[in-house]
Design an enzyme around this catalytic site. Structure first.
Site, PDB file in Angstrom:
ATOM      1  N   LYS A  30      -2.641 -10.002  -2.870  1.00 41.98           N
ATOM      2  CA  LYS A  30      -1.572  -9.812  -3.861  1.00 41.98           C
ATOM      3  C   LYS A  30      -0.298 -10.587  -3.504  1.00 41.98           C
ATOM      4  O   LYS A  30       0.453 -10.995  -4.387  1.00 41.98           O
ATOM      5  CB  LYS A  30      -1.266  -8.325  -4.073  1.00 41.98           C
ATOM      6  CG  LYS A  30      -0.605  -7.599  -2.908  1.00 41.98           C
ATOM      7  CD  LYS A  30       0.863  -7.346  -3.118  1.00 41.98           C
ATOM      8  CE  LYS A  30       1.525  -6.529  -2.041  1.00 41.98           C
ATOM      9  NZ  LYS A  30       1.210  -6.722  -0.636  1.00 41.98           N
TER      10      LYS A  30
ATOM     11  N   LYS B 181       2.231 -12.340   3.807  1.00 42.80           N
ATOM     12  CA  LYS B 181       3.559 -12.106   3.220  1.00 42.80           C
ATOM     13  C   LYS B 181       4.498 -13.251   3.569  1.00 42.80           C
ATOM     14  O   LYS B 181       5.213 -13.757   2.703  1.00 42.80           O
ATOM     15  CB  LYS B 181       4.159 -10.787   3.730  1.00 42.80           C
ATOM     16  CG  LYS B 181       3.370  -9.579   3.265  1.00 42.80           C
ATOM     17  CD  LYS B 181       4.040  -8.292   3.692  1.00 42.80           C
ATOM     18  CE  LYS B 181       3.050  -7.165   3.742  1.00 42.80           C
ATOM     19  NZ  LYS B 181       2.057  -7.145   2.674  1.00 42.80           N
TER      20      LYS B 181
ATOM     21  N   LYS C 165     -11.903  -9.721   3.961  1.00 42.57           N
ATOM     22  CA  LYS C 165     -11.115  -8.572   3.539  1.00 42.57           C
ATOM     23  C   LYS C 165     -11.974  -7.313   3.461  1.00 42.57           C
ATOM     24  O   LYS C 165     -12.812  -7.172   2.557  1.00 42.57           O
ATOM     25  CB  LYS C 165     -10.487  -8.857   2.167  1.00 42.57           C
ATOM     26  CG  LYS C 165      -9.504  -7.784   1.753  1.00 42.57           C
ATOM     27  CD  LYS C 165      -8.768  -8.135   0.478  1.00 42.57           C
ATOM     28  CE  LYS C 165      -7.916  -6.999  -0.029  1.00 42.57           C
ATOM     29  NZ  LYS C 165      -6.831  -6.603   0.859  1.00 42.57           N
TER      30      LYS C 165
ATOM     31  N   GLY D 133       0.798  -1.227   0.000  1.00 43.32           N
ATOM     32  CA  GLY D 133       0.000   0.000   0.000  1.00 43.32           C
ATOM     33  C   GLY D 133       0.830   1.277   0.000  1.00 43.32           C
ATOM     34  O   GLY D 133       0.465   2.264  -0.651  1.00 43.32           O
ATOM     35  N   ASN D 134       1.979   1.267   0.706  1.00 47.03           N
ATOM     36  CA  ASN D 134       2.778   2.503   0.800  1.00 47.03           C
ATOM     37  C   ASN D 134       3.444   2.869  -0.529  1.00 47.03           C
ATOM     38  O   ASN D 134       3.918   3.980  -0.696  1.00 47.03           O
ATOM     39  CB  ASN D 134       3.829   2.388   1.922  1.00 47.03           C
ATOM     40  CG  ASN D 134       4.859   1.294   1.661  1.00 47.03           C
ATOM     41  OD1 ASN D 134       4.579   0.317   0.976  1.00 47.03           O
ATOM     42  ND2 ASN D 134       6.036   1.465   2.208  1.00 47.03           N
TER      43      ASN D 134
HETATM   44  P1  ADP Z   1       1.113  -3.913   2.502  1.00 39.68           P
HETATM   45  O1  ADP Z   1       0.165  -2.820   2.146  1.00 39.68           O
HETATM   46  O2  ADP Z   1       2.518  -3.646   2.121  1.00 39.68           O
HETATM   47  O3  ADP Z   1       0.622  -5.253   2.072  1.00 39.68           O
HETATM   48  P2  ADP Z   1       0.307  -4.398   5.250  1.00 39.68           P
HETATM   49  O4  ADP Z   1      -0.092  -3.221   6.071  1.00 39.68           O
HETATM   50  O5  ADP Z   1      -0.764  -5.298   4.743  1.00 39.68           O
HETATM   51  O6  ADP Z   1       1.223  -3.864   4.087  1.00 39.68           O
HETATM   52  O7  ADP Z   1       1.351  -5.278   6.076  1.00 39.68           O
HETATM   53  C1  ADP Z   1       2.556  -4.750   6.577  1.00 39.68           C
HETATM   54  C2  ADP Z   1       2.390  -4.390   8.047  1.00 39.68           C
HETATM   55  O8  ADP Z   1       2.291  -5.569   8.837  1.00 39.68           O
HETATM   56  C3  ADP Z   1       3.559  -3.669   8.663  1.00 39.68           C
HETATM   57  O9  ADP Z   1       3.553  -2.301   8.358  1.00 39.68           O
HETATM   58  C4  ADP Z   1       3.368  -3.944  10.156  1.00 39.68           C
HETATM   59  O10 ADP Z   1       2.657  -2.872  10.773  1.00 39.68           O
HETATM   60  C5  ADP Z   1       2.462  -5.174  10.191  1.00 39.68           C
HETATM   61  N1  ADP Z   1       2.967  -6.338  10.929  1.00 39.68           N
HETATM   62  C6  ADP Z   1       2.159  -7.230  11.533  1.00 39.68           C
HETATM   63  N2  ADP Z   1       2.853  -8.207  12.116  1.00 39.68           N
HETATM   64  C7  ADP Z   1       4.165  -7.937  11.877  1.00 39.68           C
HETATM   65  C8  ADP Z   1       5.387  -8.594  12.241  1.00 39.68           C
HETATM   66  N3  ADP Z   1       5.402  -9.713  12.941  1.00 39.68           N
HETATM   67  N4  ADP Z   1       6.556  -8.055  11.809  1.00 39.68           N
HETATM   68  C9  ADP Z   1       6.563  -6.905  11.094  1.00 39.68           C
HETATM   69  N5  ADP Z   1       5.440  -6.243  10.738  1.00 39.68           N
HETATM   70  C10 ADP Z   1       4.238  -6.749  11.116  1.00 39.68           C
HETATM   71 MG    MG Z   2      -1.462  -5.909   2.669  1.00 38.46          MG
END
Ligand code: ADP
Ligand code: MG
Length: 311
Positions: free
Chosen positions: A211, A273, A128, A11-12
């Site tokens: 994704k 992820k 979701k 998202g970022n």
């Molecule tokens: P994206 O939009 O890149 O898919 P998400 O917000 O869905 O990002 O997922 C990334 C986020 O997951 C990080 O910014 C963090 O806040 C969160 N997160 C949750 N659990 C963890 C973890 N164990 N280690 C690192 N980040 C984590």
């Molecule tokens: Mg995400």
């Protein structure tokens, strides 16, 4: 031979609205161009949560404001729109960044469909949330249309959709042909347009595929060397945000599975992820997954930061 890298943008990398995206893609293109300069062949993919929510809401408003021509836009069509709109911004920004560095490359966005199973249990339990929080009128409309909504942690209602697992990338042959002829390809945006197969017909379904999972399938299909998931944290942690927090540098797929079972990764954000990284890394000996901060892509692939997951 050049190493092949699938880049999964979070998202970022795109921001939350049109003006934000225009700016964000410039920064994102720098991170991608850094990898191209390092000598990698890149394939780019991205999420679409805020964008698909925005498009879906816009089409609903349009449908409601035209009572003589009520329009219902299926979610699969909204995903297709989001792929085109994001691809347009990304391919132009990347083209510009590469030209600024004296690199001439063709870049193309492939509108990509991804087959899901009609009987995927995830259809029965939508998880979701997409789009914004609804007011009374919107909530009534959503319920009339049969949309499922979810009360989101005391803040109000949002539409919630199913997130089935990706099974097959329909346009995979086209993607491979483009890659083999040296094109930079943007594909499987927003996890791909979810479809089910009905004989020769591909029917769009109401869902948004994760994704990260779609990128793992893509990376396996094109025999990539790396799957790089670029997000908002530099490394993955265990005990994230809690006492005993530990940032992981390099772990095996078995260690990652162990941590998943222990509940270290939040569902809907870090868990998909790590799961996607494990699926890819387990699928071959020379397949490496990396999770890191968008701006650290180059440092990550050079082993200086990020969390690496290998078999
Ligand atoms: P994206 O939009 O890149 O898919 P998400 O917000 O869905 O990002 O997922 C990334 C986020 O997951 C990080 O910014 C963090 O806040 C969160 N997160 C949750 N659990 C963890 C973890 N164990 N280690 C690192 N980040 C984590
Ligand atoms: Mg995400």
């Amino acid at each position: 031979m050049k190493k092949r890298v699938v880049i999964a943008l979070g998202g970022n990398a795109l921001g939350n609205n049109l003006p934000e995206q225009m700016i964000a893609v410039k920064n994102t293109s720098k991170a991608i161009a850094d990898l191209i300069v390092e000598g990698y062949d890149v394939v780019i993919s991205h999420g679409n949560g805020p964008q698909v929510g925005m498009i879906n809401e816009a089409m609903d408003v349009y449908g409601r404001s035209n009572p003589l021509h009520p329009t219902f836009t299926p979610l699969s069509v909204c995903v297709a729109m989001s792929q085109a709109y994001i691809g347009y911004d990304l391919q132009n920004a990347l083209k510009e960044e590469l030209l600024d560095r004296g690199i001439e490359k063709s870049i193309t966005t492939v509108i990509t469909q991804v087959r899901v199973d009609e009987d995927d249990p995830k259809f029965l339990n939508p998880t979701k949330p997409i789009g914004h929080f609804m007011n009374e009128e919107e909530l009534k409309f959503a319920k009339e249309k049969g949309f499922q909504v979810i009360e989101d942690s005391g803040r109000g209602y949002r539409r919630v959709v199913a997130s089935p697992l990706p099974k097959e990338i329909i346009e995979i042959k086209t993607i491979k042909n483009l890659l083999n002829s040296g094109e930079i390809v943007i594909t499987c945006g927003g996890g791909g347009i979810p479809v089910i197969r009905q004989g020769h017909h591909l029917k769009g379904v109401s869902a948004v595929i994760d994704k990260d999972f779609a990128c793992s399938v893509l990376a396996q299909e094109i025999d990539a060397d790396y799957l790089i998931i670029l997000t908002a944290v530099e490394k993955v942690a265990i005990n994230f945000g809690k006492p005993g927090e530990k940032w992981l540098e390099s772990i095996t797929t078995d260690e990652a599975k162990e941590y998943m079972n222990q509940g270290h990764f939040a569902p809907g954000s870090m868990l998909p992820k790590v799961q996607a990284a494990v699926d890819f890394a387990s699928s071959g000996d020379n397949r490496t997954a990396l999770i890191t901060l968008l701006e650290k892509a180059k440092d990550g692939i050079n082993g200086k930061t990020g969390t690496v997951i290998k078999k």
